[in-house]
Scaffold this active site. Structure first.
Site, PDB file in Angstrom:
ATOM      1  N   GLY A 227       0.610  -1.518  -0.083  1.00  0.00           N
ATOM      2  CA  GLY A 227      -0.445   0.383   0.002  1.00  0.00           C
ATOM      3  C   GLY A 227       0.731   1.348   0.302  1.00  0.00           C
ATOM      4  N   ASN A 228       0.521   2.514   0.331  1.00  0.00           N
ATOM      5  CA  ASN A 228       0.669   3.247   0.157  1.00  0.00           C
ATOM      6  C   ASN A 228       0.433   4.186   1.282  1.00  0.00           C
ATOM      7  OD1 ASN A 228      -0.662   5.592  -1.077  1.00  0.00           O
ATOM      8  ND2 ASN A 228      -0.456   4.335  -2.857  1.00  0.00           N
TER       9      ASN A 228
END
Ligand code: CTP
Length: 441
Positions: A227-228
């Site tokens: 993810g970020n």
């Protein structure tokens, strides 16, 4: 103008004090008519001190003045904020068991009821029925906003902020008609409610804006993902700015760490997780959109292989390798597809760049603008904690060569401020382009 400000007994009564002050500052004569229950929340001296007028709740006080009839008859505008479920019920049935309901019955002036109650009460068939009947009669029952309520619950039922109620009353205070339609929606970033400025024709009225917000999650196995750190705040601020500009907004939310605005008549919401889900959602929405604001932080890569069962550590492998594969570039793809399939007239890309000693982020952004082929590119300068999760931001809005002439003497925007301020600048540039485009560039 002579205004009757009715206040019924809810915790939000305190907000009416500020509304009263706003009305008084404009020079209006305001008679406050609290119900007896309202006085449990805010006492009579407060209302009298700020309105500068005597305050009564009962029909049997100051009987010689026949206040129960006179107040209503003489009013140019009647506003009840908060209007509780009980007040709506009594207003609907025409009861006149206290000064406020008597005033409502005697009033011929425009009447605006601003409800506030728990979501369950607002949604109860009895209240729904009462609201419908009152609206049929021409009473302006304002749609309550969504958000945190008195307890731990949240949902529709909140009283709009005093400034927003005041904005809603603006046309009536100016002697005009009420604004059509529900204009309130909760803007969580601002912690308040937005309403398009009623004086101006909103720049995006009748236009459809699709906004993508937040990050994506690329699954590795059923429990893990890549993810970020996108919080989704910039995207939410863009959706709020587009709503405030009068647009019909579709917000496609990836993974966000911020409260989303409540869906309503001009806002629809869709949730996605991975880049490919986002790709499908954008492809479905793009053909009917006028503007696409592509603020989502889309993962450029995803794990090449998804393990259907949880990956277990094995003692003989110290440093396992995750092989990645490219995700589609949704922005570039949407730009390419619009020639054939139609699509938004104005496409806005976003770039988070740090730059380094040798490269200026602005140069990187110019190159990205060319590569993606969109009309505008919003450069976010990022660094240690500079943008992700913060409300302050610094952006540049760059225009592609093809549309620079259209923006004319509107400078490419450089905004240092809140994400909402940045969003307003982006929406402003996008709506100018749209207005000038005549459909296509
Ligand atoms: N974007 C997209 N699809 C992707 C990646 C990005 O639509 N697979 C969009 C983003 O929503 C954003 C813009 O493209 O509007 C810029 O994203 P960014 O990842 O910064 O661009 P890249 O071209 O991937 O740049 P870099 O080379 O810096 O990774």
């Amino acid at each position: 103008m002579r205004i009757v400000l009715g206040v019924s007994g809810g915790i939000a009564a305190y907000k009416a004090v500020h509304l009263l002050r706003l009305l008084r500052e404009e020079g209006h004569q305001v008679d406050v008519v609290p119900t007896r229950a309202a006085l449990e929340f805010v006492g009579r001296p407060t209302w009298e001190a700020i309105s500068g007028r005597a305050v009564t709740t009962d029909v049997f006080e100051s009987v010689d003045e026949v206040r129960h009839v006179r107040l209503g008859q003489e009013a140019d505008l009647v506003v009840v904020a908060p209007a509780t479920a009980d007040l709506l019920a009594r207003a609907r049935t025409g009861m006149a068991d206290d000064l406020l309901t008597s005033t409502l019955l005697a009033a011929e002036a425009p009447t605006v009821l601003v409800p506030a109650m728990h979501t369950e009460m607002w949604r109860h068939p009895a209240t729904v029925d009462n609201v419908a009947a009152l609206r049929d009669r021409g009473v302006d029952v304002v749609e309550p906003a969504s958000g945190r309520l008195t307890g731990a619950d949240s949902g529709p039922g909140r009283l709009p902020e005093p400034e927003e109620i005041h904005a809603h009353l603006r046309p009536l205070l100016d002697g005009g008609d009420a604004v059509d339609g529900p204009i309130y929606a909760y803007a969580p970033l601002a912690g308040t409610f937005y309403a398009p400025h009623p004086d101006a024709q909103p720049a995006l009225a009748g236009r459809r804006v699709v906004v993508t917000a937040g990050g994506t999650r690329e699954a590795l196995d059923p429990v893990r993902y890549l993810g970020n750190r996108s919080s989704g705040r910039q995207g939410v601020a863009l959706a709020e700015a587009a709503l405030a500009a009068g647009a019909q907004v579709h917000l496609i939310a990836g993974i966000v760490e911020t409260e989303l605005p409540a869906a309503g008549p001009r806002l629809s919401l869709e949730h996605v997780e991975s880049a490919r889900e986002l790709q499908q959602a954008v492809a479905a929405q793009a053909p009917s959109a006028d503007v696409l604001l592509m603020a989502a932080a889309v993962a450029d890569f995803r794990p090449a292989d998804y393990a259907a069962a949880k990956i277990k550590k094995t003692d003989d492998v110290d440093a396992p390798t995750i092989t990645l594969t490219r995700n589609p570039d949704i922005l570039a793809e949407t730009v390419r597809a619009r020639a054939a399939r139609g699509g938004p007239t104005v496409i806005v890309g976003f770039a988070a760049e740090t730059g380094d000693d040798a490269t200026d982020p602005l140069e990187l952004a110019q190159a990205k603008l060319l590569r993606k082929g969109c009309e505008l590119l919003v450069l976010n300068r990022v660094g240690e904690g500079l943008v992700f999760g913060q409300d302050s931001t610094e952006i540049h809005v760059l225009a592609s060569f093809g549309v620079q002439g259209v923006l004319g003497d509107v400078e490419p925007a450089h905004v240092v401020g809140t994400k909402r301020e940045a969003a307003d600048a982006v929406v402003d540039r996008a709506s100018r382009l749209l207005a000038a485009s005549g459909g296509r560039f």
